[in-house]
Design a protein around this motif. Structure first.
Motif: not given
Length: 262
Positions: A23, A27, A227, A242, A244, A254-255, A257-259, A261
């Motif tokens: 994963r 990314a 993070y 933050h 993670a 995972r972070v 992917e969100r930051l 998009d």
């Protein structure tokens, strides 16, 4: 807008077995395709990075030895380095020997690893690594001095070393054992990252950083978004904005992917 990702490796981007999860690979590849600058920022020497270069991306830059070295992956060469002056390094050795009896030493140089006979290296010595008095192996290419103690608590050893030599060098700690990593005064992951980012026209507000140990603190403080990994050292958890998920859960990916998009 975020355009730079700075990440520590051990305990952060890498899983506990030293591998890069699928994963995380996905990314990093996605960010590379978008032209996002990903910089590995690690206490590791260049010699411990060979299996990881493929994951840096086309930009091909990494900061090693806690800011002592910037490595150009594409060229396969050290791009720049920041050494500890010999006279200061040898003075630090003598101060620590006197102040904390039982301390032993090794050095990371742009030309390779070297150690004194009493220093017990936890990894296999590189072929041909010099072994001798610090007065012989500490030279103008030294980017990091390693001080080890086999009987003291790791954090206590670091704090004591900082009290003794923190006025002339930068000390930090990132291992589970009592080993203090020493760089030239003012040389940190953050200081070198800031220089590299400025070259690329990137400021702190454009950067997100990830880390887990005290040697990551300056980098996390520099970055506009920071993070700490779950399970990080308490000082890192306190400083970072933050948290993670853990490194064995591909927390950095995972972070990201969100930051971004992804």
């Amino acid at each position: 807008m975020l355009s730079l990702v700075a990440t520590d490796l051990d305990g952060t981007l890498l899983r506990s077995d030293g591998t890069v999860g699928a994963r995380t690979v996905a990314a990093l590849e996605a960010l590379d395709e978008r032209g996002v600058l990903v910089v590995f920022v690690t206490g590791r020497p260049v010699r411990w990075m060979e299996a990881l270069w493929q994951h840096v991306g086309a930009h091909g830059l990494a900061i090693c030895s806690n800011g002592g070295v910037v490595y150009d992956v594409e060229a396969g060469a050290v791009r720049s380095y920041r050494t500890i002056p010999v006279e200061i390094g040898l003075d630090v050795v003598e101060r620590l020997r006197a102040g904390i009896p039982g301390t032993t030493f090794a050095v990371e140089r742009t030309t390779g690893f070297a150690k004194e006979p009493a220093y017990v290296e936890r990894h296999r010595l590189p072929p041909g690594a010099p072994v001798g008095p610090m007065s012989e192996v500490f030279d103008d290419h030294t980017v990091k001095l390693l001080a080890r103690h086999d009987e003291l608590d790791a954090e206590a050893f670091w704090q004591r070393a900082q009290e003794i030599v923190g006025d002339v060098v930068t000390t930090t700690w990132s291992s589970t054992g009592a080993m203090v990593e020493i760089s030239a005064f003012g040389v940190t992951k953050a200081a070198t990252l800031a220089l590299l980012a400025e070259e690329q026209g990137v400021g702190p507000d454009d950067a997100v950083a990830f880390g887990d140990m005290p040697n990551d603190l300056p980098m996390l403080e520099w970055a506009g978004t920071s993070y700490a990994m779950a399970g990080a050292h308490p000082s890192v958890l306190e400083l970072a904005e933050h948290v993670a998920p853990g490194n064995d859960e591909d927390g950095v990916a995972r972070v990201l992917e969100r930051l971004f998009d992804l």
